[in-house]
Design a protein around this motif. Sequence first.
Motif, PDB file in Angstrom:
ATOM      1  N   UNK A  85       0.833  -1.208   0.000  1.00 23.26           N
ATOM      2  CA  UNK A  85       0.000   0.000   0.000  1.00 23.26           C
ATOM      3  C   UNK A  85       0.868   1.259   0.000  1.00 23.26           C
ATOM      4  N   UNK A  86       1.955   1.261   0.779  1.00 23.38           N
ATOM      5  CA  UNK A  86       2.831   2.430   0.853  1.00 23.38           C
ATOM      6  C   UNK A  86       3.548   2.674  -0.473  1.00 23.38           C
ATOM      7  N   UNK A  87       4.087   1.614  -1.061  1.00 20.47           N
ATOM      8  CA  UNK A  87       4.775   1.759  -2.343  1.00 20.47           C
ATOM      9  C   UNK A  87       3.793   2.213  -3.414  1.00 20.47           C
ATOM     10  N   UNK A  88       2.595   1.641  -3.427  1.00 18.16           N
ATOM     11  CA  UNK A  88       1.563   2.044  -4.389  1.00 18.16           C
ATOM     12  C   UNK A  88       1.213   3.517  -4.212  1.00 18.16           C
ATOM     13  N   UNK A  89       1.089   3.944  -2.961  1.00 19.06           N
ATOM     14  CA  UNK A  89       0.775   5.358  -2.678  1.00 19.06           C
ATOM     15  C   UNK A  89       1.848   6.272  -3.262  1.00 19.06           C
ATOM     16  N   UNK A  90       3.107   5.904  -3.077  1.00 21.14           N
ATOM     17  CA  UNK A  90       4.201   6.727  -3.605  1.00 21.14           C
ATOM     18  C   UNK A  90       4.248   6.703  -5.130  1.00 21.14           C
ATOM     19  N   UNK A  91       4.033   5.541  -5.726  1.00 21.67           N
ATOM     20  CA  UNK A  91       4.103   5.424  -7.182  1.00 21.67           C
ATOM     21  C   UNK A  91       2.951   6.125  -7.888  1.00 21.67           C
ATOM     22  N   UNK A  92       1.842   6.366  -7.172  1.00 18.52           N
ATOM     23  CA  UNK A  92       0.714   7.082  -7.756  1.00 18.52           C
ATOM     24  C   UNK A  92       0.961   8.586  -7.818  1.00 18.52           C
ATOM     25  N   UNK A  93       1.964   9.054  -7.100  1.00 16.27           N
ATOM     26  CA  UNK A  93       2.314  10.469  -7.116  1.00 16.27           C
ATOM     27  C   UNK A  93       3.181  10.758  -8.338  1.00 16.27           C
ATOM     28  N   UNK A 125       6.498  11.803 -10.119  1.00 10.99           N
ATOM     29  CA  UNK A 125       7.864  11.519  -9.655  1.00 10.99           C
ATOM     30  C   UNK A 125       8.495  12.638  -8.826  1.00 10.99           C
ATOM     31  N   UNK A 126       8.209  13.880  -9.152  1.00 12.96           N
ATOM     32  CA  UNK A 126       8.775  15.010  -8.400  1.00 12.96           C
ATOM     33  C   UNK A 126       8.166  15.159  -7.008  1.00 12.96           C
ATOM     34  N   UNK A 127       7.010  14.554  -6.774  1.00 14.00           N
ATOM     35  CA  UNK A 127       6.319  14.690  -5.488  1.00 14.00           C
ATOM     36  C   UNK A 127       6.526  13.495  -4.565  1.00 14.00           C
ATOM     37  N   UNK A 128       7.236  12.474  -5.007  1.00 20.56           N
ATOM     38  CA  UNK A 128       7.459  11.283  -4.180  1.00 20.56           C
ATOM     39  C   UNK A 128       8.458  11.591  -3.072  1.00 20.56           C
ATOM     40  N   UNK A 129       8.054  11.301  -1.843  1.00 22.21           N
ATOM     41  CA  UNK A 129       8.928  11.528  -0.690  1.00 22.21           C
ATOM     42  C   UNK A 129       9.446  10.221  -0.094  1.00 22.21           C
ATOM     43  N   UNK A 130       8.757   9.129  -0.350  1.00 17.18           N
ATOM     44  CA  UNK A 130       9.083   7.792   0.150  1.00 17.18           C
ATOM     45  C   UNK A 130       9.028   7.701   1.671  1.00 17.18           C
ATOM     46  N   UNK A 131       8.251   8.585   2.275  1.00 17.20           N
ATOM     47  CA  UNK A 131       7.923   8.466   3.702  1.00 17.20           C
ATOM     48  C   UNK A 131       6.582   9.129   3.925  1.00 17.20           C
ATOM     49  N   UNK A 132       5.869   8.621   4.922  1.00 18.02           N
ATOM     50  CA  UNK A 132       4.535   9.140   5.213  1.00 18.02           C
ATOM     51  C   UNK A 132       3.758   8.120   6.014  1.00 18.02           C
ATOM     52  N   UNK A 133       2.445   8.069   5.791  1.00 17.09           N
ATOM     53  CA  UNK A 133       1.610   7.105   6.503  1.00 17.09           C
ATOM     54  C   UNK A 133       0.637   6.431   5.543  1.00 17.09           C
ATOM     55  N   UNK A 134       0.295   5.212   5.894  1.00 19.99           N
ATOM     56  CA  UNK A 134      -0.803   4.483   5.248  1.00 19.99           C
ATOM     57  C   UNK A 134      -1.833   4.341   6.350  1.00 19.99           C
TER      58      UNK A 134
END
Length: 115
Positions: free
Chosen positions: A36-44, A46-55
């Motif tokens: 779910x976390x990787x999917x959340x990042x990949x849906x952003x 590329x310039x907006x991906x932070x690779x940290x946050x919450x699910x």
Amino acid sequence: MSGKQGGREHAAHKGGKRKGGLGALIRLVTIGLVIAAVTKELQKDPDERTWHGTVGFVPYEFRVPTVERFKERVWDPEGEHLVSPHVFGVGWTLNLGRVVALVRERFADEEPDVA
């Protein structure tokens, strides 16, 4: 009943270890959260991906670990929280520095005054 194990009981064990259980559930939930976390990042974008946050309410951290982040999350005796997000991965880690500080405070309070 004979000395042989029943079919269902035998199928639940392999090499003396029980299959499934709480450990398997935790692994399954963890894998689901990583996906779910990787999917959340990949849906952003590329310039907006932070690779940290919450699910939901579960934190994730996929940036390269740093010494500063390790100290902040695993060894922060002055921190107010006992748990913090993992240095890398999904979920929480114990702030061992805070635990040690609390134990030291507790034992310091229990020491008798020597006069």
